[in-house]
Design an enzyme around this catalytic site. Structure first.
Site, PDB file in Angstrom:
ATOM      1  N   GLY A 172       4.320  -7.257  -6.653  1.00 40.40           N
ATOM      2  CA  GLY A 172       3.378  -8.355  -6.433  1.00 40.40           C
ATOM      3  C   GLY A 172       2.362  -8.469  -7.551  1.00 40.40           C
ATOM      4  O   GLY A 172       2.686  -8.525  -8.728  1.00 40.40           O
ATOM      5  N   GLY A 173       1.081  -8.467  -7.143  1.00 37.58           N
ATOM      6  CA  GLY A 173      -0.003  -8.613  -8.110  1.00 37.58           C
ATOM      7  C   GLY A 173       0.014  -7.526  -9.171  1.00 37.58           C
ATOM      8  O   GLY A 173      -0.470  -7.734 -10.285  1.00 37.58           O
ATOM      9  N   GLY A 407      18.220 -24.350 -40.369  1.00 41.64           N
ATOM     10  CA  GLY A 407      16.873 -24.320 -39.799  1.00 41.64           C
ATOM     11  C   GLY A 407      16.325 -22.911 -39.775  1.00 41.64           C
ATOM     12  O   GLY A 407      15.109 -22.703 -39.889  1.00 41.64           O
ATOM     13  N   ALA A 408      17.220 -21.933 -39.645  1.00 44.54           N
ATOM     14  CA  ALA A 408      16.764 -20.545 -39.573  1.00 44.54           C
ATOM     15  C   ALA A 408      16.099 -20.122 -40.881  1.00 44.54           C
ATOM     16  O   ALA A 408      15.202 -19.272 -40.890  1.00 44.54           O
ATOM     17  CB  ALA A 408      17.931 -19.634 -39.228  1.00 44.54           C
TER      18      ALA A 408
HETATM   19  C1  HXC Z   1      -1.288  -1.596   1.755  1.00 44.55           C
HETATM   20  C2  HXC Z   1       0.446  -0.280   1.052  1.00 44.55           C
HETATM   21  C3  HXC Z   1       1.011  -1.362   0.337  1.00 44.55           C
HETATM   22  C4  HXC Z   1       0.321  -2.603   0.372  1.00 44.55           C
HETATM   23  C5  HXC Z   1       2.243   0.369   0.024  1.00 44.55           C
HETATM   24  N1  HXC Z   1       1.250   0.757   0.812  1.00 44.55           N
HETATM   25  N2  HXC Z   1       2.122  -0.928  -0.294  1.00 44.55           N
HETATM   26  N3  HXC Z   1      -0.691  -0.398   1.746  1.00 44.55           N
HETATM   27  N4  HXC Z   1      -0.824  -2.661   1.093  1.00 44.55           N
HETATM   28  N5  HXC Z   1       0.739  -3.652  -0.331  1.00 44.55           N
HETATM   29  C6  HXC Z   1       1.007   2.095   1.338  1.00 44.55           C
HETATM   30  C7  HXC Z   1       2.039   2.540   2.360  1.00 44.55           C
HETATM   31  O1  HXC Z   1       1.682   2.077   3.627  1.00 44.55           O
HETATM   32  C8  HXC Z   1       1.939   4.042   2.231  1.00 44.55           C
HETATM   33  O2  HXC Z   1       0.794   4.470   2.930  1.00 44.55           O
HETATM   34  C9  HXC Z   1       1.663   4.257   0.775  1.00 44.55           C
HETATM   35  O3  HXC Z   1       1.151   3.021   0.272  1.00 44.55           O
HETATM   36  C10 HXC Z   1       2.887   4.603  -0.010  1.00 44.55           C
HETATM   37  O4  HXC Z   1       3.888   3.624   0.243  1.00 44.55           O
HETATM   38  P1  HXC Z   1       5.396   4.021   0.606  1.00 44.55           P
HETATM   39  O5  HXC Z   1       6.051   2.807   1.078  1.00 44.55           O
HETATM   40  O6  HXC Z   1       5.401   5.231   1.494  1.00 44.55           O
HETATM   41  O7  HXC Z   1       5.931   4.478  -0.824  1.00 44.55           O
HETATM   42  P2  HXC Z   1       7.341   4.181  -1.480  1.00 44.55           P
HETATM   43  O8  HXC Z   1       8.427   4.501  -0.538  1.00 44.55           O
HETATM   44  O9  HXC Z   1       7.304   4.911  -2.777  1.00 44.55           O
HETATM   45  O10 HXC Z   1       7.376   2.615  -1.749  1.00 44.55           O
HETATM   46  C11 HXC Z   1       6.445   2.023  -2.602  1.00 44.55           C
HETATM   47  C12 HXC Z   1       6.570   0.501  -2.553  1.00 44.55           C
HETATM   48  C13 HXC Z   1       6.483   0.015  -1.061  1.00 44.55           C
HETATM   49  C14 HXC Z   1       7.902   0.068  -3.179  1.00 44.55           C
HETATM   50  C15 HXC Z   1       5.442  -0.066  -3.423  1.00 44.55           C
HETATM   51  O11 HXC Z   1       5.355   0.629  -0.439  1.00 44.55           O
HETATM   52  C16 HXC Z   1       6.352  -1.458  -0.952  1.00 44.55           C
HETATM   53  O12 HXC Z   1       7.343  -2.198  -1.063  1.00 44.55           O
HETATM   54  N6  HXC Z   1       5.130  -1.932  -0.693  1.00 44.55           N
HETATM   55  C17 HXC Z   1       4.877  -3.359  -0.519  1.00 44.55           C
HETATM   56  C18 HXC Z   1       4.908  -4.033  -1.824  1.00 44.55           C
HETATM   57  C19 HXC Z   1       4.574  -5.485  -1.777  1.00 44.55           C
HETATM   58  O13 HXC Z   1       5.290  -6.307  -1.182  1.00 44.55           O
HETATM   59  N7  HXC Z   1       3.463  -5.813  -2.367  1.00 44.55           N
HETATM   60  C20 HXC Z   1       3.109  -7.185  -2.540  1.00 44.55           C
HETATM   61  C21 HXC Z   1       1.804  -7.421  -1.937  1.00 44.55           C
HETATM   62  S1  HXC Z   1       1.427  -9.109  -2.201  1.00 44.55           S
HETATM   63  P3  HXC Z   1       0.680   5.892   3.619  1.00 44.55           P
HETATM   64  O14 HXC Z   1      -0.607   5.833   4.353  1.00 44.55           O
HETATM   65  O15 HXC Z   1       1.895   6.046   4.481  1.00 44.55           O
HETATM   66  O16 HXC Z   1       0.672   6.860   2.499  1.00 44.55           O
HETATM   67  C22 HXC Z   1       0.687  -9.185  -3.712  1.00 44.55           C
HETATM   68  C23 HXC Z   1       0.253 -10.576  -4.020  1.00 44.55           C
HETATM   69  C24 HXC Z   1      -0.630 -10.665  -5.213  1.00 44.55           C
HETATM   70  O17 HXC Z   1       0.530  -8.243  -4.397  1.00 44.55           O
HETATM   71  C25 HXC Z   1      -0.383 -11.980  -5.855  1.00 44.55           C
HETATM   72  C26 HXC Z   1      -0.964 -12.100  -7.202  1.00 44.55           C
HETATM   73  C27 HXC Z   1      -0.256 -13.128  -8.041  1.00 44.55           C
END
Ligand code: HXC
Length: 512
Positions: A172-173, A407-408
C-alpha cells in the site's frame, strides 16, 4: 516528587522500552526471517557513533480497537540523523516488530519532521522500509500521514537525494513514498513491494501469484523496473547504499564529491583498439569499454537486471563522479525500446538534478520496430530520453563507438541536443540507417542483385563512417579507442565550469 535516581531510572526504562520495540520474541522472528531490526539497520548504514535519534518517545494517539492499551515508545518508526563517510544524512527506519511497521499519524509526523530538517539542512534522506502500509486502526489519519510524506517527497525531489531500501514486505502506502524517491534497493527473498497483495488479487482478478512472483526483488529489478538494485541480504544493501552516496552531492546546489584519483589519468588501453569487431553485426560487451576507461575500473551499475540493452551507472574519472549511459550491443544489439528509453531518461534527469556530468557511449542501430513497441507508446517513451538529454544542462560528453543510426543518433546526446564534446571512433557509422536498409528503400525494385551489392558497398563507404558528421562539425574529434580515458578526462576538465540554464518556466511538460 521523584528522586533524582528515580527520574533517571524512569528515563532509562522508557529508552529501553523504545529500543526493544515490539519485544524480544518479535525481534527473534525478524532475525529468523533473515532480516535485521530497524535499529541494527541504521547502525549498519551510518558511520559508527554518529546516529542521533529524534522523537524516540513519541507514541500513537489512537483510541479505537483497544489501541490505547497498546502503546510502544517510538511507535514503530526510528528517525534521526547521522553521517556516511563523514557527511550528514537523515534517516528513518520502520520497525516491523511494532504493528508491522505500519504508518500512524504520530510516526508519520516523525518522518515529516526529519524530511523538513533534511530540506533545510540540504542533506540526503534515506528511508529503510519494512511496513504493512497504512495502520488500519487509524483510518484516514494514517492516510493523511502518508500524504504529508508524499507531498514532501515531491518537494524534495531534485533538491536532496532521496534513497529507499525495501527490507521487508511493503504494501500500500509503504511503496508509494519509495516510488517517488530517486533509487530503490531490494533484498532477494525477504523484501516485497506491492500495492495490493496476493490475497486481494486472488479475490478481485482470480489470479494466483506468490508474494515473490508478484513483488519480489527480482520482479521489480528485472520485470517492472520499479527497483534499481537487488542485494543478497540487509547488510549488502546497507553497504551498497553507502557506496551510492559516495557519488552524490548532499543537495542540488553542491557539486558531487571528488576523491583523490589513484589511477593514471594518461592511461592508454591498447585492448580497446581491437575490442570492437570490424563486422558491424558482431556484438561486444560495452561494459568492457566502460570498466576499462573509468578510475580503478570501478563502475557502480544501476538497474543491471532491467532493459539490459542500455547500461546506466556511476563511476569516477580523475576522481570526479560521472553518470554513464551506454547502449549495450551485446543485448538486443543495443536497440532503443520503451524500457531502455525510460530507464535511461530517468537516470539522465537524476544526474542533471544533482550536477553529475553525463558520459554517453553510443552503439545503437535505432529504435526497435514492431507493433508491441508502437502500441506500447514507443513514440512517447522514446521521446522521454530525447527530452531528458535536451533538457540536461550538466556537461554532456559523447563517444560514438560504432553505430549511431536514425533518430537514435539524435537522441543519444548528439551535438544537436547540447552535447558539449562529441567524439567518434574511426570505425563509427553515423547515418539515417544501415547500408542494407537504405539501399532497399532508395532503390526499391530497381536493381539487380549485383547492382544492389554495389550500391550497398558504395553507401557503406560514403555514409557508414564518422567522416560525414566530422566534416559538418557534428563530431568534434575522431579518436582512437585506446585514448578514450584521456580524452574523457580532458573533456571533463574543459566543461567543469560550464554554465548553462534553461529558459525560465514553471516546469517543462515531459511526455509521461
Ligand atoms: C495494522 C497491520 C497491518 C496494517 C500488518 N499489521 N499490516 N496492522 N495495519 N496495515 C500487523 C499485523 O496485524 C501483525 O500484528 C503485524 O503487523 C505483523 O503482520 P503479519 O501479517 O503477522 O506479518 P507477515 O505475515 O510477515 O505479513 C506482512 C504483510 C501482511 C504482508 C505486510 O501483514 C499484510 O498483508 N498486511 C496488510 C497490508 C496491506 O494491505 N496494507 C495496505 C494498507 S492500505 P501482530 O500484533 O500480530 O504482530 C494503504 C493505503 C495507503 O497502505 C494509500 C496511499 C496511496
Amino acid at each position: 516528587m521523584l528522586s533524582l535516581d528515580e527520574s533517571y531510572k524512569l528515563f532509562e526504562d522508557k529508552k529501553h522500552q523504545a529500543d526493544l520495540g515490539g519485544g524480544a520474541e518479535k525481534i527473534a522472528k525478524i532475525h529468523k526471517s533473515g532480516r535485521l531490526t530497524a535499529r541494527e539497520r541504521i547502525l549498519g548504514l551510518l558511520d559508527p557513533n554518529t546516529f542521533v535519534e529524534t522523537d524516540k518517545l513519541v507514541m500513537h494517539r489512537c483510541h479505537d480497537f483497544g489501541m490505547n492499551k497498546n502503546k510502544i515508545p517510538g511507535d514503530g518508526m526510528v528517525t534521526g540523523y547521522g553521517k556516511i563517510d563523514g557527511r550528514l544524512i537523515f534517516v528513518f527506519a520502520q520497525d516491523f516488530t511494532v504493528f508491522g511497521g505500519t504508518m500512524s499519524r504520530a510516526n508519520a509526523d516523525k518522518v515529516v519532521k526529519i524530511m523538513d530538517m533534511a530540506m533545510q539542512m540540504g542533506a540526503p534522506l534515506i528511508g529503510l522500509n519494512d511496513s504493512g502500509g497504512a495502520r488500519i486502526q487509524e483510518g484516514v489519519e494514517s492516510l493523511a500521514g502518508y500524504a504529508d510524506i508524499f507531498y514532501r517527497n515531491v518537494r524534495a525531489s531534485g533538491v536532496i537525494p532521496q534513497i529507499s531500501a525495501i527490507l521487508g514486505p511493503c504494501a500500500g502506502g509503504a511503496v508509494y513514498s519509495p516510488a517517488m524517491t530517486d533509487f530503490i534497493f531490494m533484498v532477494k527473498d525477504s523484501s516485497y513491494m506491492f500495492v495490493t497483495g496476493p490475497e486481494v488479487i486472488k479475490t478481485v482478478t482470480h489470479e494466483e501469484v506468490t508474494m515473490d512472483e508478484l513483488g519480489g526483488a527480482m520482479t521489480h529489478n528485472s520485470k517492472s523496473g520499479v527497483a534499481h538494485f537487488a542485494a543478497e541480504d540487509d547488510e549488502q544493501v546497507l553497504l551498497m547504499v553507502r557506496e551510492l552516496m559516495s557519488f552524490l552531492p548532499a543537495n542540488n546546489m553542491e557539486d558531487p564529491p571528488t576523491k583523490p584519483c589513484t589511477d593514471d589519468v594518461m592511461r592508454q588501453d591498447e585492448k580497446l583498439q581491437s575490442l570492437i569487431p570490424a563486422d558491424p553485426n558482431k556484438p561486444y560487451d560495452m561494459k568492457e569499454i566502460i570498466t576499462t576507461v573509468v578510475d580503478n575500473h570501478n563502475f557502480f551499475e544501476v538497474q543491471p537486471h532491467y532493459a539490459q540493452n542500455i547500461i546506466i551507472g556511476f563511476a569516477r574519472l580523475s576522481g570526479k563522479p560521472v553518470g554513464i549511459v551506454a547502449n549495450q550491443p551485446a543485448f538486443l544489439a543495443g536497440v532503443l525500446d520503451i524500457n531502455s528509453s525510460v530507464k535511461a531518461a530517468r537516470f539522465v534527469r537524476f544526474c542533471d538534478c544533482f550536477n553529475i556530468p553525463l558520459i554517453t557511449f553510443v552503439d545503437v542501430p535505432g529504435f526497435l520496430p514492431g507493433t508491441n513497441q508502437e502500441f506500447g507508446g514507443i513514440i512517447k517513451h522514446g521521446a522521454k530520453l530525447l527530452y531528458a538529454y535536451s533538457e540536461a544542462t550538466v556537461p554532456k560528453i559523447t563517444v560514438i563507438t560504432r553505430k549511431a543510426y536514425g533518430g537514435a543518433y539524435d537522441v543519444m546526446s548528439s551535438k544537436h541536443i547540447g552535447g558539449d564534446v562529441n567524439y567518434a571512433y574511426p570505425i563509427a557509422e553515423i547515418a539515417v540507417m544501415g547500408p542494407e536498409g537504405a539501399v532497399n528503400i532508395i532503390h526499391k525494385g530497381k536493381l539487380t542483385e549485383e547492382e544492389r551489392a554495389e550500391a550497398v558497398d558504395s553507401y557503406r563507404k560514403t555514409f557508414a563512417s564518422p567522416y560525414k558528421a566530422a566534416e559538418l562539425g557534428y563530431i568534434d574529434e575522431i579518436i582512437y579507442p585506446k585514448e578514450t580515458r584521456t580524452k574523457l578526462i580532458q573533456a571533463l576538465d574543459l566543461t567543469q565550469h560550464k554554465s548553462k540554464t534553461n529558459p525560465p518556466k514553471k516546469h517543462g511538460n515531459i511526455p509521461l
